[in-house]
Scaffold this motif. Structure first.
Motif, PDB file in Angstrom:
ATOM      1  N   ASN A  24       0.815  -1.215   0.000  1.00  0.00           N
ATOM      2  CA  ASN A  24       0.000   0.000   0.000  1.00  0.00           C
ATOM      3  C   ASN A  24       0.850   1.268   0.000  1.00  0.00           C
ATOM      4  OD1 ASN A  24      -2.473  -1.487   0.171  1.00  0.00           O
ATOM      5  ND2 ASN A  24      -2.000  -1.861   2.301  1.00  0.00           N
ATOM      6  N   ASP A  25       1.436   1.570   1.122  1.00  0.00           N
ATOM      7  CA  ASP A  25       2.099   2.852   1.316  1.00  0.00           C
ATOM      8  C   ASP A  25       3.263   3.069   0.351  1.00  0.00           C
ATOM      9  OD1 ASP A  25       0.322   3.256   3.421  1.00  0.00           O
ATOM     10  OD2 ASP A  25       1.707   2.454   4.899  1.00  0.00           O
ATOM     11  N   GLN A  28       2.342   3.521  -3.374  1.00  0.00           N
ATOM     12  CA  GLN A  28       1.753   4.837  -3.622  1.00  0.00           C
ATOM     13  C   GLN A  28       2.805   5.936  -3.554  1.00  0.00           C
ATOM     14  OE1 GLN A  28      -1.516   5.248  -0.877  1.00  0.00           O
ATOM     15  NE2 GLN A  28      -2.644   3.555  -1.788  1.00  0.00           N
ATOM     16  N   GLN A  31       4.954   5.793  -6.710  1.00  0.00           N
ATOM     17  CA  GLN A  31       4.191   6.300  -7.848  1.00  0.00           C
ATOM     18  C   GLN A  31       4.112   7.814  -7.806  1.00  0.00           C
ATOM     19  OE1 GLN A  31       3.061   4.479 -10.509  1.00  0.00           O
ATOM     20  NE2 GLN A  31       2.778   6.524 -11.329  1.00  0.00           N
ATOM     21  N   ARG A  32       3.876   8.370  -6.644  1.00  0.00           N
ATOM     22  CA  ARG A  32       3.773   9.832  -6.509  1.00  0.00           C
ATOM     23  C   ARG A  32       5.110  10.501  -6.814  1.00  0.00           C
ATOM     24  NH1 ARG A  32       1.119  14.043  -7.583  1.00  0.00           N
ATOM     25  NH2 ARG A  32       1.156  15.660  -6.015  1.00  0.00           N
TER      26      ARG A  32
END
Length: 96
Positions: A24-25, A28, A31-32
């Motif tokens: 999850n973390d 993300q 990707q950011r």
């Protein structure tokens, strides 16, 4: 040959936390970071000058490659964590 399998509650908890962070973390976050680097900071209409040109030509290409490599390493870690979880389940859950 039987091998001893130990899985304390701390180990199970650590595995679950690592899984969550990777799945999850971290995904993300990576990707950011990639989106910001590729879509904003590489655009001279958004950011330009000597430091920006150095970032586009030298810094970002190296860091971007490192991030991709690290993401691959995290995928390997995720696979190994999945194996550990399956081994724990096959051994009967929280066996110590």
């Amino acid at each position: 040959m039987n091998m001893r399998v130990v899985a304390s509650s701390n180990a199970v908890d650590a595995i679950q936390q690592m899984q969550s962070l990777i799945d999850n973390d971290l995904s993300q976050i990576f990707q950011r970071i990639n989106d910001l680097g590729n879509n904003v900071l590489l655009n001279p209409n958004e950011w330009d000058g000597r430091n920006a040109a150095n970032f586009r030509g030298q810094i970002w290409p190296q860091l971007s490659a490192s991030l991709r490599s690290f993401q691959g390493d995290l995928e390997t870690l995720r696979i190994e964590i999945d194996k550990a979880v399956r081994a724990i389940m096959e051994a009967g859950g929280n066996a110590v």
